[in-house]
Scaffold this motif. Structure first.
Motif, PDB file in Angstrom:
ATOM      1  N   ILE A 149      53.025  78.920  84.231  1.00 41.35           N
ATOM      2  CA  ILE A 149      53.323  77.514  83.962  1.00 41.35           C
ATOM      3  C   ILE A 149      52.152  76.654  84.427  1.00 41.35           C
ATOM      4  CG2 ILE A 149      54.846  75.588  84.519  1.00 41.35           C
ATOM      5  CD1 ILE A 149      57.105  77.602  84.854  1.00 41.35           C
ATOM      6  N   GLU A 150      51.783  75.695  83.583  1.00 42.86           N
ATOM      7  CA  GLU A 150      50.669  74.786  83.892  1.00 42.86           C
ATOM      8  C   GLU A 150      51.173  73.346  83.832  1.00 42.86           C
ATOM      9  OE1 GLU A 150      47.038  73.635  81.167  1.00 42.86           O
ATOM     10  OE2 GLU A 150      46.582  75.515  82.211  1.00 42.86           O
ATOM     11  N   PHE A 151      50.966  72.606  84.928  1.00 44.91           N
ATOM     12  CA  PHE A 151      51.446  71.227  84.997  1.00 44.91           C
ATOM     13  C   PHE A 151      50.375  70.277  84.490  1.00 44.91           C
ATOM     14  CE2 PHE A 151      54.109  73.476  87.978  1.00 44.91           C
ATOM     15  CZ  PHE A 151      55.355  72.891  87.800  1.00 44.91           C
ATOM     16  N   ARG A 152      50.840  69.241  83.731  1.00 42.93           N
ATOM     17  CA  ARG A 152      49.931  68.223  83.227  1.00 42.93           C
ATOM     18  C   ARG A 152      50.535  66.843  83.449  1.00 42.93           C
ATOM     19  NH1 ARG A 152      47.707  70.601  77.407  1.00 42.93           N
ATOM     20  NH2 ARG A 152      46.830  72.559  78.247  1.00 42.93           N
ATOM     21  N   LYS A 153      49.686  65.812  83.302  1.00 42.88           N
ATOM     22  CA  LYS A 153      50.133  64.441  83.489  1.00 42.88           C
ATOM     23  C   LYS A 153      51.171  64.078  82.440  1.00 42.88           C
ATOM     24  CE  LYS A 153      48.408  59.693  83.813  1.00 42.88           C
ATOM     25  NZ  LYS A 153      47.208  58.803  83.704  1.00 42.88           N
ATOM     26  N   ASN A 154      52.219  63.371  82.865  1.00 43.41           N
ATOM     27  CA  ASN A 154      53.302  63.027  81.955  1.00 43.41           C
ATOM     28  C   ASN A 154      52.850  61.988  80.927  1.00 43.41           C
ATOM     29  OD1 ASN A 154      55.817  63.137  80.849  1.00 43.41           O
ATOM     30  ND2 ASN A 154      56.888  62.167  82.554  1.00 43.41           N
ATOM     31  N   THR A 155      53.500  61.982  79.772  1.00 47.43           N
ATOM     32  CA  THR A 155      53.171  61.051  78.699  1.00 47.43           C
ATOM     33  C   THR A 155      53.901  59.724  78.915  1.00 47.43           C
ATOM     34  OG1 THR A 155      54.955  61.936  77.331  1.00 47.43           O
ATOM     35  CG2 THR A 155      52.779  62.900  77.053  1.00 47.43           C
ATOM     36  N   GLN A 156      53.395  58.663  78.255  1.00 47.00           N
ATOM     37  CA  GLN A 156      53.958  57.327  78.419  1.00 47.00           C
ATOM     38  C   GLN A 156      55.350  57.232  77.816  1.00 47.00           C
ATOM     39  OE1 GLN A 156      51.432  54.251  76.838  1.00 47.00           O
ATOM     40  NE2 GLN A 156      52.976  52.640  77.068  1.00 47.00           N
ATOM     41  N   ASP A 157      56.251  56.559  78.522  1.00 53.41           N
ATOM     42  CA  ASP A 157      57.623  56.276  78.080  1.00 53.41           C
ATOM     43  C   ASP A 157      58.452  57.544  77.864  1.00 53.41           C
ATOM     44  OD1 ASP A 157      57.124  53.545  78.100  1.00 53.41           O
ATOM     45  OD2 ASP A 157      56.447  53.527  76.017  1.00 53.41           O
ATOM     46  N   PRO A 173      49.431  79.465  78.737  1.00 51.93           N
ATOM     47  CA  PRO A 173      50.307  78.914  79.772  1.00 51.93           C
ATOM     48  C   PRO A 173      51.305  77.912  79.194  1.00 51.93           C
ATOM     49  CG  PRO A 173      48.013  78.192  80.078  1.00 51.93           C
ATOM     50  CD  PRO A 173      48.033  79.126  78.933  1.00 51.93           C
ATOM     51  N   LEU A 174      52.492  77.861  79.767  1.00 58.68           N
ATOM     52  CA  LEU A 174      53.516  76.913  79.335  1.00 58.68           C
ATOM     53  C   LEU A 174      53.206  75.563  79.980  1.00 58.68           C
ATOM     54  CD1 LEU A 174      56.735  79.119  79.794  1.00 58.68           C
ATOM     55  CD2 LEU A 174      55.101  79.078  77.900  1.00 58.68           C
ATOM     56  N   THR A 175      52.942  74.565  79.151  1.00 53.97           N
ATOM     57  CA  THR A 175      52.540  73.252  79.675  1.00 53.97           C
ATOM     58  C   THR A 175      53.770  72.411  79.997  1.00 53.97           C
ATOM     59  OG1 THR A 175      52.339  72.453  77.399  1.00 53.97           O
ATOM     60  CG2 THR A 175      50.342  73.249  78.458  1.00 53.97           C
ATOM     61  N   VAL A 176      53.895  72.075  81.275  1.00 55.58           N
ATOM     62  CA  VAL A 176      54.986  71.230  81.751  1.00 55.58           C
ATOM     63  C   VAL A 176      54.388  69.890  82.140  1.00 55.58           C
ATOM     64  CG1 VAL A 176      56.735  70.910  83.533  1.00 55.58           C
ATOM     65  CG2 VAL A 176      56.375  73.169  82.530  1.00 55.58           C
ATOM     66  N   TYR A 177      54.940  68.807  81.568  1.00 54.32           N
ATOM     67  CA  TYR A 177      54.404  67.472  81.843  1.00 54.32           C
ATOM     68  C   TYR A 177      55.174  66.833  83.000  1.00 54.32           C
ATOM     69  CZ  TYR A 177      51.886  68.023  77.473  1.00 54.32           C
ATOM     70  OH  TYR A 177      51.054  68.483  76.486  1.00 54.32           O
ATOM     71  N   GLY A 178      54.416  66.176  83.888  1.00 56.45           N
ATOM     72  CA  GLY A 178      55.037  65.596  85.066  1.00 56.45           C
ATOM     73  C   GLY A 178      55.410  66.671  86.067  1.00 56.45           C
ATOM     74  N   ASP A 179      56.519  66.436  86.781  1.00 60.54           N
ATOM     75  CA  ASP A 179      56.956  67.407  87.789  1.00 60.54           C
ATOM     76  C   ASP A 179      57.919  68.451  87.227  1.00 60.54           C
ATOM     77  OD1 ASP A 179      59.209  65.896  87.384  1.00 60.54           O
ATOM     78  OD2 ASP A 179      59.314  65.080  89.416  1.00 60.54           O
ATOM     79  N   ALA A 187      61.580  76.473  80.862  1.00 63.32           N
ATOM     80  CA  ALA A 187      60.446  77.400  80.920  1.00 63.32           C
ATOM     81  C   ALA A 187      60.890  78.778  81.408  1.00 63.32           C
ATOM     82  CB  ALA A 187      59.367  76.828  81.832  1.00 63.32           C
ATOM     83  N   LYS A 188      61.813  78.799  82.357  1.00 63.78           N
ATOM     84  CA  LYS A 188      62.313  80.088  82.872  1.00 63.78           C
ATOM     85  C   LYS A 188      63.075  80.840  81.790  1.00 63.78           C
ATOM     86  CE  LYS A 188      63.254  83.065  86.200  1.00 63.78           C
ATOM     87  NZ  LYS A 188      64.073  84.025  85.458  1.00 63.78           N
ATOM     88  N   VAL A 245      57.765  78.105  73.179  1.00 65.83           N
ATOM     89  CA  VAL A 245      57.887  79.370  72.447  1.00 65.83           C
ATOM     90  C   VAL A 245      56.539  79.777  71.864  1.00 65.83           C
ATOM     91  CG1 VAL A 245      58.919  80.450  70.410  1.00 65.83           C
ATOM     92  CG2 VAL A 245      60.335  79.077  71.944  1.00 65.83           C
ATOM     93  N   ALA A 246      55.834  78.847  71.227  1.00 67.15           N
ATOM     94  CA  ALA A 246      54.534  79.178  70.626  1.00 67.15           C
ATOM     95  C   ALA A 246      53.532  79.573  71.703  1.00 67.15           C
ATOM     96  CB  ALA A 246      54.020  77.981  69.830  1.00 67.15           C
ATOM     97  N   GLN A 247      53.523  78.873  72.835  1.00 69.42           N
ATOM     98  CA  GLN A 247      52.590  79.200  73.909  1.00 69.42           C
ATOM     99  C   GLN A 247      52.878  80.571  74.496  1.00 69.42           C
ATOM    100  OE1 GLN A 247      53.285  75.764  76.341  1.00 69.42           O
ATOM    101  NE2 GLN A 247      51.708  74.519  75.337  1.00 69.42           N
ATOM    102  N   ALA A 248      54.151  80.889  74.698  1.00 69.10           N
ATOM    103  CA  ALA A 248      54.494  82.197  75.261  1.00 69.10           C
ATOM    104  C   ALA A 248      54.112  83.323  74.310  1.00 69.10           C
ATOM    105  CB  ALA A 248      55.980  82.250  75.580  1.00 69.10           C
ATOM    106  N   LEU A 249      54.330  83.124  73.014  1.00 70.20           N
ATOM    107  CA  LEU A 249      53.967  84.155  72.043  1.00 70.20           C
ATOM    108  C   LEU A 249      52.459  84.351  71.968  1.00 70.20           C
ATOM    109  CD1 LEU A 249      56.462  83.327  69.135  1.00 70.20           C
ATOM    110  CD2 LEU A 249      56.499  85.344  70.606  1.00 70.20           C
ATOM    111  N   ARG A 250      51.710  83.290  72.137  1.00 72.22           N
ATOM    112  CA  ARG A 250      50.237  83.372  72.062  1.00 72.22           C
ATOM    113  C   ARG A 250      49.607  83.744  73.402  1.00 72.22           C
ATOM    114  NH1 ARG A 250      50.083  77.598  68.915  1.00 72.22           N
ATOM    115  NH2 ARG A 250      50.136  78.367  66.766  1.00 72.22           N
ATOM    116  N   LYS A 251      50.428  84.009  74.403  1.00 69.98           N
ATOM    117  CA  LYS A 251      49.947  84.349  75.751  1.00 69.98           C
ATOM    118  C   LYS A 251      49.185  83.187  76.386  1.00 69.98           C
ATOM    119  CE  LYS A 251      51.557  88.508  75.246  1.00 69.98           C
ATOM    120  NZ  LYS A 251      52.799  88.918  75.951  1.00 69.98           N
TER     121      LYS A 251
END
Length: 446
Positions: free
Chosen positions: A383-391, A321-327, A370-371, A313-319
């Motif tokens: 949408i921007e993909f990033r490496k997933n976090t541990q556990d 990218p929505l960060t998605v971790y992993g796939d 995200a949709k 929500v904060a990322q979309a309001l600030r224009k």
């Protein structure tokens, strides 16, 4: 000289003495054959009073015994219901629960519903630790709304004074700046123990402090509850299931948790808090309740706390990218905060220990979430993909069948209805007066 002693043992001498005005024996008394103590009791009418006292005592006992037996049968039936639940469904809740204070028994069942005509619910004095936080502040709203007196204890690590500022002039509201790691003495009827950072950004910031809050803080609040005979509710978390191998998760599942990972200060801390709570219940006969909370969203969430809904929500309001971790295929379940508060209050006022899953069984992948955010705020948000976090758990979905059966609770607000309410709150807090002024100018031009 004649002897001055006179022999009085013979009949002749006695008769002569009597005739001459000398010694005369007293006539024998009735009941002379009784011992002296018995003769005294009879003369003073004491048996009569003793008999009357025994009759009065017997009458009082005979009058009081029906109510005692009825209360005993009531508690037996209540215990039977609780033990039936625990034996068949939850091995952790094996003990019947009695009300914390007898003065509240007649009214406790009416909380959240209609009070029968002629009966007025007694207001309670309630302590909410972490009451200035996201969930805690909404709980405080509801408790004050129903007429209770509320004491908020918060160290404002993640809580904000603004969340409860609107209650400062309410005579039934008190706020104390205090860390639950340190003991505190208060007189209350109920304790909602919510104090603990709940987002990865916050609980990873100081993991030692996080586990101290979960363990030492919970110990302090349980000790307070024992001292004042208050009912205690622990807000645990779905994180006790770790990265679950069972889907959906039921309360009897023991979880799959990494005890030495970067999230274990929170995961294992909450598991230990549950252990302490049940030990106080079994060992000290303390009335306790345990809620396992799944992902919750709504107004007053911390804007940059690392949780997926607030992030999107904060990322979309600030224009941004929505960060998605992993796939983006990992799943979560999202409940609106008012649904959770309703569940917590039903659990506190009910007669079952738990633990109970409190969450929305509607399951979303991160890409689906995200949709929904794009549809609500900005269809062009990328949408921007990033490496997933541990556990990071791959799947998370509550089985709430027990909450439905024993609490009569289930969430009512779907994500697409609750999210716009959160967006409105975030927009106001991110942009403030500038956004309000822009909206006003746009309306005037239109």
């Amino acid at each position: 000289m004649a002897s001055e002693l006179t022999y009085r043992g013979g009949g002749t001498s006695t008769a002569a003495g009597a005739g001459a005005g000398g010694y005369s024996p007293k006539p024998s008394k009735p009941l002379a054959w009784l011992p002296r103590a018995a003769r005294y009791a009879v003369a003073e009418h004491r048996p009569l009073f003793a008999l009357a006292g025994m009759l009065i005592a017997a009458a009082v006992i005979s009058i009081a015994s029906p109510s005692a037996s009825s209360s005993s049968s009531t508690s037996t039936s209540t215990g039977g219901a609780a033990s039936s639940y625990s034996n068949n469904n939850n091995p952790l809740a094996r003990f019947p629960v009695e009300p914390a204070h007898h003065r509240d028994v007649a009214t406790r069942h009416f909380v959240g519903g209609k009070v029968p005509l002629g009966l007025k619910r007694k207001a309670l004095r309630v302590l909410v630790t972490g009451g200035a936080g996201f969930v805690g502040s909404h709980l405080v709203d509801r408790l004050l709304e129903r007429g209770d007196s509320v004491i908020v204890v918060d160290n404002f690590f993640t809580g904000r004074k603004d969340n409860v500022l609107h209650h400062l002039n309410d005579p039934n509201f008190e706020m104390i700046r205090h860390d639950v790691v340190e003991p505190i003495l208060l007189e209350v009827d109920q304790i909602y123990h919510l104090a603990c950072p709940a987002s990865p950004v916050h609980y990873k910031y100081n993991p030692i402090k996080t586990i101290k809050t979960n363990v030492v803080g919970t110990l302090n609040m349980l000790g307070l509850a024992k001292r004042i005979n208050a009912r205690f509710l622990l807000t645990s978390t779905s994180e006790v299931y770790g990265d679950p191998l069972q889907h959906p998760q039921v309360e009897t599942y023991w979880g799959n948790v990494n005890p030495i990972g970067v999230r274990s200060c929170y995961d294992e801390g909450k598991r230990t808090a549950e252990t302490l709570t049940m030990d106080y219940h079994r060992g000290a006969n303390l009335e306790v309740r345990i809620a396992r909370i799944f992902n919750t969203y709504g107004p007053r969430m911390c804007i940059d706390d690392g949780r997926v809904v607030s992030n999107f929500v904060a990322q979309a309001l600030r224009k941004e990218p929505l960060t998605v971790y992993g796939d983006g295929k990992q799943t979560r379940s999202f409940q609106y905060v008012s649904d959770l508060v309703e569940g917590l209050m039903k659990l506190m006022e009910g007669e079952h220990v738990g633990p109970f899953n409190l969450g929305n069984p509607g399951e979303f992948t991160m890409l689906e979430l995200a949709k929904v955010v794009q549809d609500t705020i900005d269809p062009n948000a990328r949408i921007e993909f990033r490496k997933n976090t541990q556990d990071d758990p791959h799947k998370r979905k509550p089985d709430i069948s027990r909450a439905k059966e024993f609490l009569g609770w289930e969430p009512k607000i779907p994500l697409r209805e609750g999210l716009p309410l959160m967006v409105s709150d975030f927009r106001k807090r991110i942009f403030g007066d500038q956004d309000a002024a822009a909206t006003t100018t746009g309306n005037q031009q239109g």
